[in-house]
Design a protein around this motif. Structure first.
Motif, PDB file in Angstrom:
ATOM      1  N   ARG A 151       0.815  -1.217   0.000  1.00 20.60           N
ATOM      2  CA  ARG A 151       0.000   0.000   0.000  1.00 20.60           C
ATOM      3  C   ARG A 151       0.852   1.272   0.000  1.00 20.60           C
ATOM      4  O   ARG A 151       0.635   2.152  -0.849  1.00 20.60           O
ATOM      5  CB  ARG A 151      -0.961  -0.009   1.185  1.00 20.60           C
ATOM      6  N   PRO A 152       1.846   1.460   0.927  1.00 22.91           N
ATOM      7  CA  PRO A 152       2.620   2.717   0.901  1.00 22.91           C
ATOM      8  C   PRO A 152       3.408   2.916  -0.387  1.00 22.91           C
ATOM      9  O   PRO A 152       3.612   4.047  -0.831  1.00 22.91           O
ATOM     10  CB  PRO A 152       3.538   2.590   2.124  1.00 22.91           C
ATOM     11  N   VAL A 153       3.848   1.807  -1.010  1.00 27.04           N
ATOM     12  CA  VAL A 153       4.596   1.927  -2.268  1.00 27.04           C
ATOM     13  C   VAL A 153       3.688   2.504  -3.359  1.00 27.04           C
ATOM     14  O   VAL A 153       4.075   3.429  -4.090  1.00 27.04           O
ATOM     15  CB  VAL A 153       5.141   0.546  -2.694  1.00 27.04           C
ATOM     16  N   ILE A 154       2.498   1.994  -3.456  1.00 25.07           N
ATOM     17  CA  ILE A 154       1.572   2.479  -4.488  1.00 25.07           C
ATOM     18  C   ILE A 154       1.133   3.902  -4.175  1.00 25.07           C
ATOM     19  O   ILE A 154       1.002   4.745  -5.087  1.00 25.07           O
ATOM     20  CB  ILE A 154       0.372   1.532  -4.595  1.00 25.07           C
ATOM     21  N   GLU A 155       0.908   4.220  -2.913  1.00 25.83           N
ATOM     22  CA  GLU A 155       0.515   5.580  -2.552  1.00 25.83           C
ATOM     23  C   GLU A 155       1.622   6.575  -2.905  1.00 25.83           C
ATOM     24  O   GLU A 155       1.342   7.694  -3.373  1.00 25.83           O
ATOM     25  CB  GLU A 155       0.185   5.644  -1.066  1.00 25.83           C
ATOM     26  N   ALA A 156       2.903   6.194  -2.713  1.00 28.40           N
ATOM     27  CA  ALA A 156       4.017   7.063  -3.097  1.00 28.40           C
ATOM     28  C   ALA A 156       4.068   7.239  -4.616  1.00 28.40           C
ATOM     29  O   ALA A 156       4.361   8.337  -5.121  1.00 28.40           O
ATOM     30  CB  ALA A 156       5.330   6.477  -2.585  1.00 28.40           C
TER      31      ALA A 156
END
Length: 440
Positions: free
Chosen positions: A107-112
């Motif tokens: 999730r944090p990778v895609i949000e970045a």
């Protein structure tokens, strides 16, 4: 004479009349002196055609209205189990949760990635604004150059006219030759300025083309940034969908009938195999009835069906109507599946329960019937009757029976209307045996 001798004498005397130890058929003496047995006196009944609504009694099996096998769409460990066997759950209720840390880490990778794409959109927007300003600037210079071109053309025409007039006067000797040189220089100067203005116009046109190209490139960068943002957002949606699969929910309200997992178990993305949980909707149930080929053509939607179940008292019956049927025969059983929907008040009907269904078929037909007492059965359970011919001779005739209410039995095959058969009798008869028919 002792008592044994007296008893023997009595038996001998009795045997002369009826036989010692039992009854004996009456005997008659033929004219040649040979004794023969008198035909047995019997009563007969006739096969009758009675109009009746035909029924079909068949086994019935209770099924849930809907049944769902709950399986995992992700791989992980069972984090929490919130439902167990026998629990009634509403639609959408959480049944179990699966821990999927690998998906959570994405999730944090895609949000970045989304944040970076949004920044690229902003940069492209700035480039578009800069390109649009550059276009306005070069368009202003182009318009100025076009205005200067008109003035220069007028100056060139005036200088050319001045040169021509001066040349004419010099030729006539009215002016000095040096004035012609000055006029020529003035004309050449204006023509050079005209050339410069033309070059400026061409340069401005080129700058406009460059500015337009920069604008197109900036717009393309903006569209690419938007596409990257949309892709990243769809990836986030896809991830969220996978995370949603980690929460097992009830597709409808029902009862949990099977549980094959426990907290801590490793479950995998499965398309088949044993279900983790099984839920059945039993507020309403379906009852399946296999109807044989002989009755299948007479089935219609709405036919009345009466059910009896061994689990319920004999007098407790359920009545419903045929909801639907397959319209084709199962090749292996030569039967058609009939389905009845019924409200399961109090959840008394359990999936898998067995009973009997009596279907009142839609067609009223005349059925051949006989009293139940006139039908016999052989050692294998097959039905037959003793048909009495006009010459009072017995014929053993196999028959096929239909419905039986305990008093009257439907005769499907074997005998026709009006055929007389032996009524109730304790004696067995053989084919060809003579009888004496008593008047009814």
């Amino acid at each position: 004479m002792n008592w044994i001798q007296k008893l023997s004498l009595c038996c001998a005397l009795s045997a002369a009349v009826v036989g010692c130890g039992g009854s004996q058929e009456p005997e008659v003496r033929a004219t040649d002196g040979v004794r023969t047995s008198r035909p047995v006196a019997v009563k007969t009944v006739a096969v009758e055609a009675n109009p009746a609504r035909r029924t079909s009694v068949q086994p019935a099996t209770v099924l849930p209205y809907f049944q769902a096998d709950i399986r995992a769409k992700v791989t992980g460990y069972v984090q929490e189990l919130t439902a167990d066997i026998g629990d009634f759950v509403p639609a959408g209720a959480i049944l179990a949760k699966i821990d999927v840390p690998e998906l959570e880490a994405q999730r944090p990778v895609i949000e970045a990635r989304i944040a970076r794409a949004v920044a690229e959109e902003k940069r492209a927007t700035s480039q578009i604004a800069l390109a649009e300003s550059g276009i306005k600037s070069v368009e202003a210079r182009f318009q100025q150059a076009q205005a200067d071109e008109g003035q220069v053309q007028a100056s060139v025409a005036a200088a050319e006219s001045q040169f021509t007039r001066t040349d004419d006067l010099v030729r006539r000797g009215s002016l000095q030759a040096r004035l012609l040189d000055e006029a020529r220089l003035g004309r050449d100067s204006e023509m050079a300025r005209a050339t410069s203005v033309t070059s400026a116009i061409a340069a401005a046109e080129a700058e406009v083309s460059v500015a337009l190209a920069k604008l197109a490139a900036a717009e393309a960068d903006f569209q690419a940034a938007q596409a990257d943002t949309e892709i990243a957002r769809r990836q986030l949606d896809e991830l969220q969908t996978q995370l949603n699969f980690a929460i097992l929910t009830a597709p409808f309200a029902g009862i949990i009938t099977a549980r094959n997992i426990a907290p801590g178990d490793l479950v995998k993305n499965q398309q088949a195999g044993e279900a983790l949980l099984v839920i059945c909707q039993i507020d309403k149930v379906r009852i399946h009835i296999p109807v044989p080929e002989i009755d299948a053509p007479l089935i219609e939607n709405g036919d009345e069906v009466t059910f009896t179940f061994p689990s319920f008292p004999a007098e407790e019956k359920l009545t419903a109507a045929v909801s639907r049927f397959t319209g084709s025969l199962e090749p292996s059983t030569r039967s058609m599946m009939v389905e009845v929907e019924i409200d399961n008040v109090g959840h008394k009907l359990l999936p898998g329960m067995f009973g009997h269904a009596t279907i009142a078929l839609s067609e009223n037909i005349a059925t051949n019937t006989l009293p139940a007492r006139a039908i016999r059965f052989d050692e294998s359970g097959k039905a037959y009757v003793y048909v009495v011919s006009p010459d009072e001779t017995i014929a053993v005739t196999p028959i096929t029976t239909g419905t039986d209410n305990g008093h009257v039995v439907e005769i499907l095959t074997g005998v026709e209307v009006g055929t007389r058969v032996l009524d109730a009798h304790l004696q067995r008869f053989t084919a060809g045996q003579k009888v004496e028919v008593l008047s009814n």
